[in-house]
Design a protein around this motif. Structure first.
Motif, PDB file in Angstrom:
ATOM      1  N   ARG A  22      -0.066   8.315   9.292  1.00 35.26           N
ATOM      2  CA  ARG A  22      -0.626   7.093   8.709  1.00 35.26           C
ATOM      3  C   ARG A  22       0.196   6.562   7.542  1.00 35.26           C
ATOM      4  O   ARG A  22       0.061   5.395   7.164  1.00 35.26           O
ATOM      5  CB  ARG A  22      -2.077   7.326   8.283  1.00 35.26           C
ATOM      6  CG  ARG A  22      -3.004   7.423   9.490  1.00 35.26           C
ATOM      7  CD  ARG A  22      -4.430   7.655   9.071  1.00 35.26           C
ATOM      8  NE  ARG A  22      -4.969   6.611   8.236  1.00 35.26           N
ATOM      9  CZ  ARG A  22      -5.743   5.606   8.669  1.00 35.26           C
ATOM     10  NH1 ARG A  22      -6.042   5.492   9.948  1.00 35.26           N
ATOM     11  NH2 ARG A  22      -6.236   4.736   7.810  1.00 35.26           N
ATOM     12  N   GLY A  23       1.052   7.397   6.996  1.00 39.44           N
ATOM     13  CA  GLY A  23       1.973   6.897   5.984  1.00 39.44           C
ATOM     14  C   GLY A  23       2.929   5.896   6.605  1.00 39.44           C
ATOM     15  O   GLY A  23       3.199   4.823   6.045  1.00 39.44           O
ATOM     16  N   TYR A  24       3.407   6.217   7.781  1.00 39.76           N
ATOM     17  CA  TYR A  24       4.356   5.365   8.506  1.00 39.76           C
ATOM     18  C   TYR A  24       3.682   4.081   8.998  1.00 39.76           C
ATOM     19  O   TYR A  24       4.240   2.996   8.915  1.00 39.76           O
ATOM     20  CB  TYR A  24       4.912   6.189   9.674  1.00 39.76           C
ATOM     21  CG  TYR A  24       6.017   5.531  10.468  1.00 39.76           C
ATOM     22  CD1 TYR A  24       7.153   5.032   9.850  1.00 39.76           C
ATOM     23  CD2 TYR A  24       5.915   5.427  11.853  1.00 39.76           C
ATOM     24  CE1 TYR A  24       8.158   4.437  10.597  1.00 39.76           C
ATOM     25  CE2 TYR A  24       6.911   4.849  12.604  1.00 39.76           C
ATOM     26  CZ  TYR A  24       8.028   4.337  11.971  1.00 39.76           C
ATOM     27  OH  TYR A  24       9.025   3.750  12.707  1.00 39.76           O
ATOM     28  N   GLN A  25       2.445   4.195   9.475  1.00 40.66           N
ATOM     29  CA  GLN A  25       1.788   3.018  10.063  1.00 40.66           C
ATOM     30  C   GLN A  25       1.038   2.148   9.059  1.00 40.66           C
ATOM     31  O   GLN A  25       1.000   0.934   9.212  1.00 40.66           O
ATOM     32  CB  GLN A  25       0.831   3.480  11.165  1.00 40.66           C
ATOM     33  CG  GLN A  25       1.623   4.045  12.341  1.00 40.66           C
ATOM     34  CD  GLN A  25       0.738   4.453  13.494  1.00 40.66           C
ATOM     35  OE1 GLN A  25      -0.410   4.846  13.280  1.00 40.66           O
ATOM     36  NE2 GLN A  25       1.265   4.383  14.685  1.00 40.66           N
ATOM     37  N   PHE A  26       0.450   2.771   8.038  1.00 38.65           N
ATOM     38  CA  PHE A  26      -0.400   2.000   7.115  1.00 38.65           C
ATOM     39  C   PHE A  26      -0.003   2.143   5.648  1.00 38.65           C
ATOM     40  O   PHE A  26      -0.702   1.644   4.779  1.00 38.65           O
ATOM     41  CB  PHE A  26      -1.866   2.467   7.238  1.00 38.65           C
ATOM     42  CG  PHE A  26      -2.505   2.212   8.576  1.00 38.65           C
ATOM     43  CD1 PHE A  26      -2.717   0.914   9.030  1.00 38.65           C
ATOM     44  CD2 PHE A  26      -2.919   3.258   9.374  1.00 38.65           C
ATOM     45  CE1 PHE A  26      -3.330   0.679  10.260  1.00 38.65           C
ATOM     46  CE2 PHE A  26      -3.531   3.035  10.602  1.00 38.65           C
ATOM     47  CZ  PHE A  26      -3.729   1.745  11.050  1.00 38.65           C
ATOM     48  N   ALA A  27       1.078   2.859   5.357  1.00 40.18           N
ATOM     49  CA  ALA A  27       1.399   3.213   3.967  1.00 40.18           C
ATOM     50  C   ALA A  27       0.185   3.902   3.335  1.00 40.18           C
ATOM     51  O   ALA A  27      -0.137   3.675   2.166  1.00 40.18           O
ATOM     52  CB  ALA A  27       1.833   1.987   3.155  1.00 40.18           C
ATOM     53  N   ASP A  28      -0.493   4.719   4.151  1.00 39.44           N
ATOM     54  CA  ASP A  28      -1.727   5.377   3.717  1.00 39.44           C
ATOM     55  C   ASP A  28      -1.371   6.716   3.055  1.00 39.44           C
ATOM     56  O   ASP A  28      -1.545   7.786   3.642  1.00 39.44           O
ATOM     57  CB  ASP A  28      -2.635   5.573   4.940  1.00 39.44           C
ATOM     58  CG  ASP A  28      -4.019   6.084   4.578  1.00 39.44           C
ATOM     59  OD1 ASP A  28      -4.290   6.309   3.385  1.00 39.44           O
ATOM     60  OD2 ASP A  28      -4.833   6.263   5.508  1.00 39.44           O
ATOM     61  N   GLY A  29      -0.853   6.625   1.855  1.00 35.77           N
ATOM     62  CA  GLY A  29      -0.467   7.851   1.165  1.00 35.77           C
ATOM     63  C   GLY A  29      -0.001   7.569  -0.244  1.00 35.77           C
ATOM     64  O   GLY A  29       0.035   6.411  -0.687  1.00 35.77           O
TER      65      GLY A  29
END
Ligand code: PDD
Length: 279
Positions: A22-29
């Motif tokens: 999800r870091g790659y897809q949503f910058a969720d990190g």
């Protein structure tokens, strides 16, 4: 170079995370950059405090206990024989089929890398840097050290294309929030040290915090308040702080030289105070 990725130490060139992280897809990190001098991590606990806070704001669990995170960071440093530079830590919500809402069963992903750099030379410090100003187009939770950095990248690129080293981001009311990857400071025309209060509109820099403590310990006064671009143009000195720049003198803001166009005396004194304080 060796990187740490989800429980393994791997050669840096082979280090990879899954395409559905999800870091790659949503910058969720979130992330941290911890400076290293004399083979020592500087202010590691303060960086881990901020990491914990960023994660809790996003409701991502700490991937490991603090003690284990410290063991991993020490091991990454040791395997790379890092003497000067920085440690990068990143935690994302983990791998799950792409869907905006939080996945039920994702396991947070942890990555640590290091980069060896060279200390700034005295020539670089004597030269100082230029900054430009540009509108702050980021979101309202800049206190979270999120890996979502597109507005920061756009601002930094704009600075570089204008022959400057950093961009100061400006709010609608004309005040400077911070730099694209640094905190902003001035010494006013009447000699006061000023930096913005660390609320949700800026990242609470660890370098900023330690410099404040160092300045207080040296009996120096400072004001935590917003300042405008106009006030910065008229300032006696200006500088920025970050884990990668420590305390860096600014000699020009847009087309206006700061003070006499050379690094300020107080700035250079603060740089030394900071280094002495954290080492
Ligand atoms: N940037 N403000 C922003 C927006 C930042 O990204 C940073 C750090 C800072 C300074 O914080 P600290 O003193 O804790 O480094 C302020 C890091 C270095 C980066 O993104 O590379």
């Amino acid at each position: 170079r060796i990187a740490y990725v989800n429980g393994r130490f791997v050669p840096h060139r082979d280090a990879a995370v899954h395409i559905e992280d999800r870091g790659y897809q949503f910058a969720d990190g979130v992330y941290e950059v911890v400076p290293v001098f004399y083979s020592q991590l500087i202010d590691e606990d303060a960086h881990l405090d901020r990491l914990e806070r960023s994660l809790s704001e996003l409701r991502i669990a700490m991937p490991k206990s603090r003690q284990v995170l410290k063991m991993i960071s020490a091991e990454v440093m040791r395997r790379n024989q890092l003497t000067y530079g920085f440690l990068y830590m990143q935690v994302t919500r983990g791998v799950a089929p792409r869907d905006h809402k939080f996945p039920k069963a994702a396991k947070p992903a942890l990555v640590m890398t290091v980069r060896q750099t060279k200390p700034h030379t005295s020539e670089q410090l004597e030269k100082g840097i230029k900054v430009i100003t540009t509108p702050d187009i980021r979101w309202q939770r800049r206190d979270i050290k999120s890996i979502s950095l597109l507005p920061n990248c756009l601002a930094k690129q704009e600075a570089v294309e204008a022959g400057a080293a950093e961009a100061w981001l400006v709010e609608g009311d004309g005040t400077v929030s911070e730099g694209s990857a640094t905190n902003a400071w001035i010494v006013t025309a009447d000699g006061k040290l000023v930096t913005r209060k660390a609320d949700h509109l800026i990242l609470s820099g660890i370098t900023r915090l330690s410099l404040i403590e160092a300045a207080k310990a040296a009996g120096m006064e400072f004001e935590e308040r917003p300042f405008t671009v106009e006030e910065a143009y008229a300032a006696r000195e200006a500088f920025l702080t970050s884990s990668t720049n420590l305390v860096m003198p600014i000699v020009q803001i847009d087309d206006t030289p700061v003070g006499n166009g050379h690094p300020g005396m107080l700035t250079m004194r603060l740089r030394q105070l900071y280094i002495d304080y954290v080492t």
